[in-house]
Design a protein around this motif. Structure first.
Motif, mmCIF file in Angstrom:
data_model
loop_
_atom_site.group_PDB
_atom_site.id
_atom_site.type_symbol
_atom_site.label_atom_id
_atom_site.label_comp_id
_atom_site.label_asym_id
_atom_site.label_seq_id
_atom_site.Cartn_x
_atom_site.Cartn_y
_atom_site.Cartn_z
ATOM 1 N N ALA A 30 9.893 0.374 -35.540
ATOM 2 C CA ALA A 30 9.410 0.028 -33.879
ATOM 3 C C ALA A 30 9.424 0.886 -32.654
ATOM 4 C CB ALA A 30 10.297 -1.367 -33.641
ATOM 5 N N THR A 31 9.694 1.659 -33.010
ATOM 6 C CA THR A 31 10.107 2.656 -32.120
ATOM 7 C C THR A 31 8.738 2.891 -31.230
ATOM 8 O OG1 THR A 31 8.832 4.942 -33.415
ATOM 9 C CG2 THR A 31 10.476 4.061 -34.376
ATOM 10 N N GLN A 32 9.593 3.662 -29.852
ATOM 11 C CA GLN A 32 8.062 4.453 -29.378
ATOM 12 C C GLN A 32 7.478 5.059 -29.890
ATOM 13 O OE1 GLN A 32 11.413 6.554 -26.545
ATOM 14 N NE2 GLN A 32 10.745 5.347 -25.511
ATOM 15 N N ASP A 33 7.577 5.487 -30.735
ATOM 16 C CA ASP A 33 6.424 6.869 -31.167
ATOM 17 C C ASP A 33 5.000 5.429 -31.759
ATOM 18 O OD1 ASP A 33 7.736 9.665 -31.558
ATOM 19 O OD2 ASP A 33 8.688 7.940 -31.968
ATOM 20 N N THR A 34 5.376 4.661 -31.967
ATOM 21 C CA THR A 34 4.600 3.448 -32.659
ATOM 22 C C THR A 34 3.420 2.772 -31.859
ATOM 23 O OG1 THR A 34 5.902 2.789 -34.551
ATOM 24 C CG2 THR A 34 4.202 1.606 -33.513
ATOM 25 N N ASN A 37 1.357 6.329 -29.693
ATOM 26 C CA ASN A 37 0.372 6.505 -30.994
ATOM 27 C C ASN A 37 -1.039 5.403 -31.221
ATOM 28 O OD1 ASN A 37 1.265 9.212 -32.637
ATOM 29 N ND2 ASN A 37 2.777 7.695 -33.407
ATOM 30 N N LEU A 38 -0.785 4.443 -30.501
ATOM 31 C CA LEU A 38 -1.475 2.845 -30.505
ATOM 32 C C LEU A 38 -2.191 3.419 -29.482
ATOM 33 C CD1 LEU A 38 -3.119 0.429 -31.312
ATOM 34 C CD2 LEU A 38 -0.926 -0.832 -30.575
ATOM 35 N N LEU A 39 -2.196 3.305 -28.325
ATOM 36 C CA LEU A 39 -2.293 3.660 -27.055
ATOM 37 C C LEU A 39 -2.939 5.061 -27.224
ATOM 38 C CD1 LEU A 39 0.928 3.770 -24.738
ATOM 39 C CD2 LEU A 39 -1.420 1.894 -25.207
ATOM 40 N N ILE A 40 -2.939 5.999 -27.587
ATOM 41 C CA ILE A 40 -4.065 7.807 -28.483
ATOM 42 C C ILE A 40 -4.742 7.392 -28.733
ATOM 43 C CG2 ILE A 40 -3.366 9.511 -29.162
ATOM 44 C CD1 ILE A 40 -0.982 9.934 -28.232
ATOM 45 N N THR A 41 -4.701 5.772 -30.117
ATOM 46 C CA THR A 41 -5.705 6.439 -30.923
ATOM 47 C C THR A 41 -6.600 5.388 -30.025
ATOM 48 O OG1 THR A 41 -4.012 6.128 -32.808
ATOM 49 C CG2 THR A 41 -6.255 5.117 -32.848
ATOM 50 N N ILE A 69 -0.029 4.796 -19.361
ATOM 51 C CA ILE A 69 1.538 4.340 -20.401
ATOM 52 C C ILE A 69 1.585 5.298 -20.891
ATOM 53 C CG2 ILE A 69 1.019 1.826 -21.527
ATOM 54 C CD1 ILE A 69 -1.259 1.084 -19.494
ATOM 55 N N GLY A 70 0.860 6.286 -21.406
ATOM 56 C CA GLY A 70 1.587 6.602 -22.739
ATOM 57 C C GLY A 70 2.188 7.806 -22.124
ATOM 58 N N VAL A 71 2.578 8.480 -21.064
ATOM 59 C CA VAL A 71 3.094 9.475 -20.705
ATOM 60 C C VAL A 71 4.874 8.503 -20.363
ATOM 61 C CG1 VAL A 71 3.645 10.608 -18.341
ATOM 62 C CG2 VAL A 71 1.710 10.418 -20.041
ATOM 63 N N LEU A 72 4.625 7.065 -19.818
ATOM 64 C CA LEU A 72 5.820 6.636 -19.139
ATOM 65 C C LEU A 72 6.563 6.110 -21.050
ATOM 66 C CD1 LEU A 72 4.150 3.907 -16.564
ATOM 67 C CD2 LEU A 72 6.291 5.193 -16.455
ATOM 68 N N THR A 73 5.128 6.246 -21.649
ATOM 69 C CA THR A 73 6.143 4.960 -22.867
ATOM 70 C C THR A 73 6.917 6.139 -23.814
ATOM 71 O OG1 THR A 73 4.367 4.245 -23.488
ATOM 72 C CG2 THR A 73 5.412 4.683 -25.646
ATOM 73 N N LYS A 74 5.868 7.754 -23.876
ATOM 74 C CA LYS A 74 6.963 8.904 -24.996
ATOM 75 C C LYS A 74 6.814 10.470 -24.081
ATOM 76 C CE LYS A 74 8.530 10.269 -27.441
ATOM 77 N NZ LYS A 74 9.148 9.766 -29.160
ATOM 78 N N SER A 75 6.635 10.335 -22.952
ATOM 79 C CA SER A 75 7.175 11.917 -22.155
ATOM 80 C C SER A 75 5.204 12.083 -22.614
ATOM 81 C CB SER A 75 7.825 12.403 -22.731
ATOM 82 O OG SER A 75 7.421 13.969 -21.845
#
Length: 391
Positions: A30-34, A37-41, A69-75
Motif C-alpha cells: 500500500a505504498t504511494q507508488d501503488t 501507478n493506478l492514476l497513471i494507468t 493528483i499524481g504529482v501530489l501523490t508521488k512527485s
C-alpha cells in the motif's frame, strides 16, 4: 488499444504474475507508488483515446486532473502520461506527417496538471526556505543527474526482469514480444506500447538513479503485450488450423500451454507469498528492557512519515545526537539506534556507518561504542537487536 475482451483478461493474468509489483514497494505494501501507478494507468486510457482521434476537451481535462493528483501523490512521475502523449505526437508527426493532438487543449491540460499540485507546493516554497531544495533539487534534479541508487548498474532493470524473475515471467514476456512484433509489426497499438513499455525502461536505465518501482508505470504495457500475444495464438494458430495434427495447431498449443504454465506459477507464487516483516523493522516484536530504546536522529534532521509512524508505534521519543550523547555518558540508556541520512554534502562518505563514526569521533561518547548501531536501513536495527541479551 485492442477491441478484444481476451486481451484485457489475459493482460490481467499477466499483471498479477509480476512478483515484485506486489511485494517490493508495490500493491501489498500500500505504498504511494501503488496509487500513482493506478492514476497513471487510468490516465493513459485517455491518452490512447486522444491519439486514436477523440479530440474532445474532456479527455484533456481528465489527463490534467489525474496528472495533478499524481504529482501530489508521488512527485513528477505523475506527469508520466504527458511523456507518452508528447513522444507519440512527435513520432506520428515526423514518421507519418499526422497531427494527433490538439495543441490548445494540451496546454490547458498541462496548466491544470501544474495548478493542482501548486496549491500545496507554492505555500511551502514561500514559507519554508528548505522546501525548494528538498522538493526540486534533492528529489528531482539530483536524482536525475547524479542518482541515489544503483548508479553504476546500467543493466539493473534488465537483470531484474530476466535473471531475478522480479516481474512478469521473463520467458513469457520475451515470447510475447516476439509474437506481437512479427504479427502486428508497426501498427498504431505497437507504437504506443513500445513508447509506454520498452522506451520507458530504456530511459530509466539511462537515468543514474535506479530502483525497480521506477518502471512500474510501464508494467501494464507489458501485460497488454502478453494479452495480445495470447489472443494471436488463439486466433491465428488454434482457430485457423485445418487440423489438430497440423504443425501450426501444435505450435500454437505448445506455446499457449507454456505461457499459461508460467503465468500460473507466477500467480501461485504471489498468492502464497506474504509480506516480509523485515521490509521495515518489526519493532513491536522486540522485548525492551527497563532502560528502553532511544531512537536518535542527527541534528536538524526532518522526520519523514516512515520515521514518525514507527516512532509512534514504539511510543518512543526522538532525541538529537547531542542529547543521546548526554544520556549515554550518564548511563541512562543501553542502546543508541542512530539513523543518519546522507546529504549532498557527504560526497566523500560512502555509507551511513562512516557517518556514524564521523559523529562519534566528534562527540566522543566516553563509553564503549559497541552498542551504537549505525543502520543502513531499519531492518538492520532488528537484526542487531536479535544479537543483544534482552529479557
Amino acid at each position: 488499444l485492442f477491441d478484444s475482451i481476451l486481451v484485457g483478461i489475459f493482460a490481467g493474468f499477466a499483471i498479477i504474475s509480476a512478483h515484485e509489483l506486489f511485494f517490493d514497494h508495490g500493491i501489498r505494501l500500500a505504498t504511494q507508488d501503488t496509487f500513482v501507478n493506478l492514476l497513471i494507468t487510468i490516465n493513459i486510457y485517455f491518452v490512447c483515446r486522444i491519439l486514436k482521434g477523440d479530440q474532445s476537451l474532456r479527455n484533456y481535462l481528465s489527463i490534467g486532473i489525474l496528472a495533478g493528483i499524481g504529482v501530489l501523490t508521488k512527485s513528477i512521475i505523475g506527469l508520466f502520461p504527458y511523456y507518452i502523449l508528447v513522444t507519440a505526437f512527435l513520432y506520428f508527426q515526423i514518421a507519418q506527417g499526422e497531427n494527433r493532438i490538439h495543441i490548445k487543449f494540451s496546454l490547458i491540460s498541462l496548466a491544470i496538471a501544474i495548478f493542482i499540485p501548486s496549491l500545496y507546493f507554492v505555500p511551502h516554497f514561500i514559507f519554508n526556505s528548505e522546501a525548494i531544495k528538498i522538493a526540486v533539487n534533492n528529489e528531482v534534479y539530483e536524482r536525475v543527474t547524479q542518482g541515489y541508487h544503483n548508479q553504476t548498474q546500467f543493466w539493473f532493470y534488465l537483470r531484474k526482469i530476466y535473471t531475478k524473475n522480479s516481474l512478469i515471467p521473463p520467458s513469457v514476456l520475451t515470447i510475447s514480444l516476439l509474437i506481437v512484433i512479427i504479427k502486428d509489426k508497426l501498427q498504431f497499438t505497437n507504437i504506443i506500447l513500445a513508447i509506454w513499455g520498452v522506451l520507458t525502461v530504456i530511459i530509466f536505465s539511462i537515468i543514474p538513479s535506479r530502483l525497480l518501482w521506477y518502471i512500474y508505470p510501464a508494467m501494464p504495457a507489458f501485460a497488454i503485450i502478453v494479452g495480445r500475444a495470447i489472443e494471436i495464438l488463439f486466433s491465428s494458430y488454434i482457430k485457423t488450423a485445418k487440423s489438430w495434427k497440423s504443425p501450426k495447431f501444435l505450435a500454437g498449443l505448445l506455446l499457449l500451454v507454456f505461457i499459461f504454465s508460467q503465468l500460473y506459477l507466477g500467480i501461485r507464487r504471489n498468492f502464497f507469498s506474504v509480506v516480509d516483516a523485515n521490509f521495515r523493522a518489526d519493532l513491536e516484536m522486540i522485548s525492551i528492557n527497563n532502560k528502553g530504546i532511544v531512537v536518535g536522529f542527527e541534528d536538524g534532521m526532518p522526520l519523514g512519515r516512515p520515521e514518525i509512524f514507527y516512532l509512534s508505534q514504539l511510543r518512543a521519543k526522538s532525541y538529537s545526537f547531542d542529547k543521546l550523547v548526554e544520556l549515554y555518558r550518564d548511563n541512562k540508556l543501553d542502546l543508541i539506534y542512530f539513523a543518519p541520512r546522507l546529504s549532498s554534502e557527504d560526497k566523500s562518505i560512502n555509507n551511513r556507518k562512516d557517518v556514524c563514526n564521523a559523529y562519534v569521533s566528534k562527540k566522543q561518547l566516553g563509553r564503549k561504542t559497541n552498542n551504537l548501531i549505525c543502520a543502513k536501513q531499519n531492518v538492520v536495527l532488528q537484526e542487531s537487536l536479535k544479537k543483544q541479551q534482552w529479557k
